[in-house]
Write an enzyme that holds these catalytic residues in place. Structure first.
Site, PDB file in Angstrom:
ATOM      1  N   ILE A  46       0.836  -1.204   0.000  1.00 56.58           N
ATOM      2  CA  ILE A  46       0.000   0.000   0.000  1.00 56.58           C
ATOM      3  C   ILE A  46       0.874   1.259   0.000  1.00 56.58           C
ATOM      4  O   ILE A  46       1.699   1.464   0.888  1.00 56.58           O
ATOM      5  CB  ILE A  46      -0.946   0.002   1.226  1.00 56.58           C
ATOM      6  CG1 ILE A  46      -1.791  -1.294   1.204  1.00 56.58           C
ATOM      7  CG2 ILE A  46      -1.859   1.232   1.206  1.00 56.58           C
ATOM      8  CD1 ILE A  46      -2.378  -1.657   2.550  1.00 56.58           C
ATOM      9  N   GLY A  47       0.695   2.038  -1.047  1.00 57.99           N
ATOM     10  CA  GLY A  47       1.492   3.261  -1.194  1.00 57.99           C
ATOM     11  C   GLY A  47       0.655   4.493  -0.931  1.00 57.99           C
ATOM     12  O   GLY A  47      -0.389   4.428  -0.282  1.00 57.99           O
ATOM     13  N   ASN A  48       1.125   5.635  -1.431  1.00 59.51           N
ATOM     14  CA  ASN A  48       0.407   6.885  -1.207  1.00 59.51           C
ATOM     15  C   ASN A  48      -0.863   6.977  -2.042  1.00 59.51           C
ATOM     16  O   ASN A  48      -1.824   7.617  -1.638  1.00 59.51           O
ATOM     17  CB  ASN A  48       1.313   8.071  -1.526  1.00 59.51           C
ATOM     18  CG  ASN A  48       2.514   8.111  -0.603  1.00 59.51           C
ATOM     19  OD1 ASN A  48       2.361   8.087   0.607  1.00 59.51           O
ATOM     20  ND2 ASN A  48       3.711   8.147  -1.172  1.00 59.51           N
ATOM     21  N   THR A  49      -0.868   6.320  -3.194  1.00 59.45           N
ATOM     22  CA  THR A  49      -2.028   6.457  -4.085  1.00 59.45           C
ATOM     23  C   THR A  49      -2.812   5.159  -4.309  1.00 59.45           C
ATOM     24  O   THR A  49      -3.974   5.216  -4.616  1.00 59.45           O
ATOM     25  CB  THR A  49      -1.603   7.013  -5.461  1.00 59.45           C
ATOM     26  OG1 THR A  49      -0.563   6.183  -5.988  1.00 59.45           O
ATOM     27  CG2 THR A  49      -1.077   8.430  -5.366  1.00 59.45           C
ATOM     28  N   HIS A  91      -1.714  -2.143  -4.005  1.00 54.88           N
ATOM     29  CA  HIS A  91      -1.206  -2.977  -5.097  1.00 54.88           C
ATOM     30  C   HIS A  91      -1.260  -4.422  -4.606  1.00 54.88           C
ATOM     31  O   HIS A  91      -0.528  -4.808  -3.699  1.00 54.88           O
ATOM     32  CB  HIS A  91       0.217  -2.548  -5.447  1.00 54.88           C
ATOM     33  CG  HIS A  91       0.722  -3.135  -6.727  1.00 54.88           C
ATOM     34  ND1 HIS A  91       2.028  -3.029  -7.129  1.00 54.88           N
ATOM     35  CD2 HIS A  91       0.083  -3.828  -7.708  1.00 54.88           C
ATOM     36  CE1 HIS A  91       2.179  -3.640  -8.293  1.00 54.88           C
ATOM     37  NE2 HIS A  91       1.019  -4.132  -8.670  1.00 54.88           N
ATOM     38  N   TYR A 141      16.065   4.066   9.650  1.00 51.87           N
ATOM     39  CA  TYR A 141      15.652   5.189  10.485  1.00 51.87           C
ATOM     40  C   TYR A 141      14.137   5.167  10.718  1.00 51.87           C
ATOM     41  O   TYR A 141      13.388   4.555   9.970  1.00 51.87           O
ATOM     42  CB  TYR A 141      16.153   6.529   9.949  1.00 51.87           C
ATOM     43  CG  TYR A 141      15.684   6.951   8.581  1.00 51.87           C
ATOM     44  CD1 TYR A 141      14.458   7.585   8.396  1.00 51.87           C
ATOM     45  CD2 TYR A 141      16.486   6.778   7.455  1.00 51.87           C
ATOM     46  CE1 TYR A 141      14.043   8.002   7.152  1.00 51.87           C
ATOM     47  CE2 TYR A 141      16.079   7.195   6.189  1.00 51.87           C
ATOM     48  CZ  TYR A 141      14.855   7.812   6.045  1.00 51.87           C
ATOM     49  OH  TYR A 141      14.451   8.224   4.813  1.00 51.87           O
ATOM     50  N   GLY A 193      10.048   4.678   5.081  1.00 48.81           N
ATOM     51  CA  GLY A 193       8.915   3.886   4.588  1.00 48.81           C
ATOM     52  C   GLY A 193       9.248   2.394   4.608  1.00 48.81           C
ATOM     53  O   GLY A 193      10.325   1.972   4.196  1.00 48.81           O
ATOM     54  N   ASP A 198       8.232   0.074   2.759  1.00 46.73           N
ATOM     55  CA  ASP A 198       8.472  -0.489   1.430  1.00 46.73           C
ATOM     56  C   ASP A 198       9.958  -0.438   1.076  1.00 46.73           C
ATOM     57  O   ASP A 198      10.520  -1.376   0.519  1.00 46.73           O
ATOM     58  CB  ASP A 198       7.615   0.213   0.372  1.00 46.73           C
ATOM     59  CG  ASP A 198       7.710   1.744   0.437  1.00 46.73           C
ATOM     60  OD1 ASP A 198       8.323   2.278   1.390  1.00 46.73           O
ATOM     61  OD2 ASP A 198       7.167   2.394  -0.479  1.00 46.73           O
ATOM     62  N   SER A 255      14.211  23.973 -24.137  1.00 44.86           N
ATOM     63  CA  SER A 255      13.443  23.994 -22.885  1.00 44.86           C
ATOM     64  C   SER A 255      13.047  22.598 -22.413  1.00 44.86           C
ATOM     65  O   SER A 255      13.157  22.279 -21.233  1.00 44.86           O
ATOM     66  CB  SER A 255      12.181  24.847 -23.052  1.00 44.86           C
ATOM     67  OG  SER A 255      12.536  26.189 -23.226  1.00 44.86           O
TER      68      SER A 255
END
Lengths: 205, 205
Positions: B6-9, B12, B68, B72, B74, B144
């Site tokens: 499970i991520g921020n969005t 899975h 640390y 995260g 993951d 650019s």
């Protein structure tokens, strides 16, 4: 007579020795009656200024041939004045340009501090930190604040230092970046000084 | 049995050999009745999952001591599986972590492709380009699109290559980054494979 450098977010004026800023969203350039010599990267503002006779675009006095078509005029003006070295203009965007013996080698753009901070914050509240400009750059980070700071500042620092050239810092966040680039020269009025050079060369004043 | 990263969005999932995603905003984890072994960096989701007995947090089986506090899970799980090298997890954020002979050296985080593109775009319409992943990395940009691409991808590339370690790419944008990191190994199921290793070690299944 006024000088004005127009960016994405503000009009930056120089009057004599005093500089001041106006927001591009709220300032009406028609209120100024004296002559204003300006450069601008802001297309919307350019459309307004085209109707004002007392606003004189210094871009008309610059040979763009050595640069690329869509390159911001502010970057070109700064490089013309520097001649040799790296110019880091730290504003809402941070532009990094390299000129060697008068020849433009290329440059790149990273988002400015505010945009970058927002970018992390929008991904996840777990990434909402302000950057640590006192970051140790030779050690890989082991905490979230530094992991984010290094992602932005560390990668930028190593890239810029790899060119081995003198660095000039300008733009609203120049002093913050000076903490990273300790040997860099901060020239907050680089663009105004460069504009004056162009005017002198073109015998405008 | 399901695995879930499970991520921020998104959630899975891996079911047998099939993987699929659900949005964290709309998916209700309570609809799943079978056992789900998961890892999650999403605090909001964690609060929901704490009430669901069939969702088993694999974080409980991992020794976080070498890492640390706010790192995260993951990233930790991926490094435990790799043992030696660089792991680039390219999702809504891109995490870059270095592990040498089983020892975590540190890591950093840059915004993911979508977040970064938005970030440039929000500064100015003049910076609204999609990134060029076929960018030449040894020449400074002179247009650019490349100036923006280099600001994001070039600085990241040079930083990562400076470590001189094998690179494993994972996450939804792994294939895009493979264009930059040509010798990297793409392991789209790195996290699921790592989760399986943890389960085996812990005799969970």
């Amino acid at each position: 007579m006024l000088l004005c450098d127009i960016g994405n977010t503000s009009y930056h004026f120089l009057e004599g020795d005093e500089s001041f800023k106006k927001s591009v969203n709220s300032f009406n350039p028609a209120v100024i009656e004296e002559k204003v010599y300006y450069i601008s990267v802001n297309k919307k503002v350019n459309e307004q200024l085209a109707f004002l006779e007392n606003w004189i675009d210094l871009e008309d006095y610059i040979d763009r041939a050595s640069y690329y078509e869509t390159m911001g005029i502010d970057r070109i003006v700064a490089l013309e004045a520097i001649g040799n070295g790296i110019v880091i203009d730290a504003g809402s965007a941070v532009t990094v340009d390299v000129v060697r013996n008068g020849k433009f080698e290329g440059g790149f753009i990273v988002p400015g501090i505010t945009a970058m901070q927002k970018s992390y914050e929008n991904i996840s509240p777990a990434l909402a930190y302000s950057f640590n400009f006192d970051l140790e750059l030779d050690i890989m980070p082991k905490n979230s604040k530094d992991a984010i700071s290094y992602g932005y500042l560390g990668t930028l620092y190593h890239e810029v230092m790899s060119y081995g050239l003198d660095i000039t810092l300008t733009g609203g966040d120049a002093q913050k970046f000076k903490k990273l680039f300790r040997d860099a020269k901060v020239e907050e009025r680089l663009l105004f000084n460069a504009m004056k050079k162009i005017m002198k060369k073109a015998n405008i004043c």
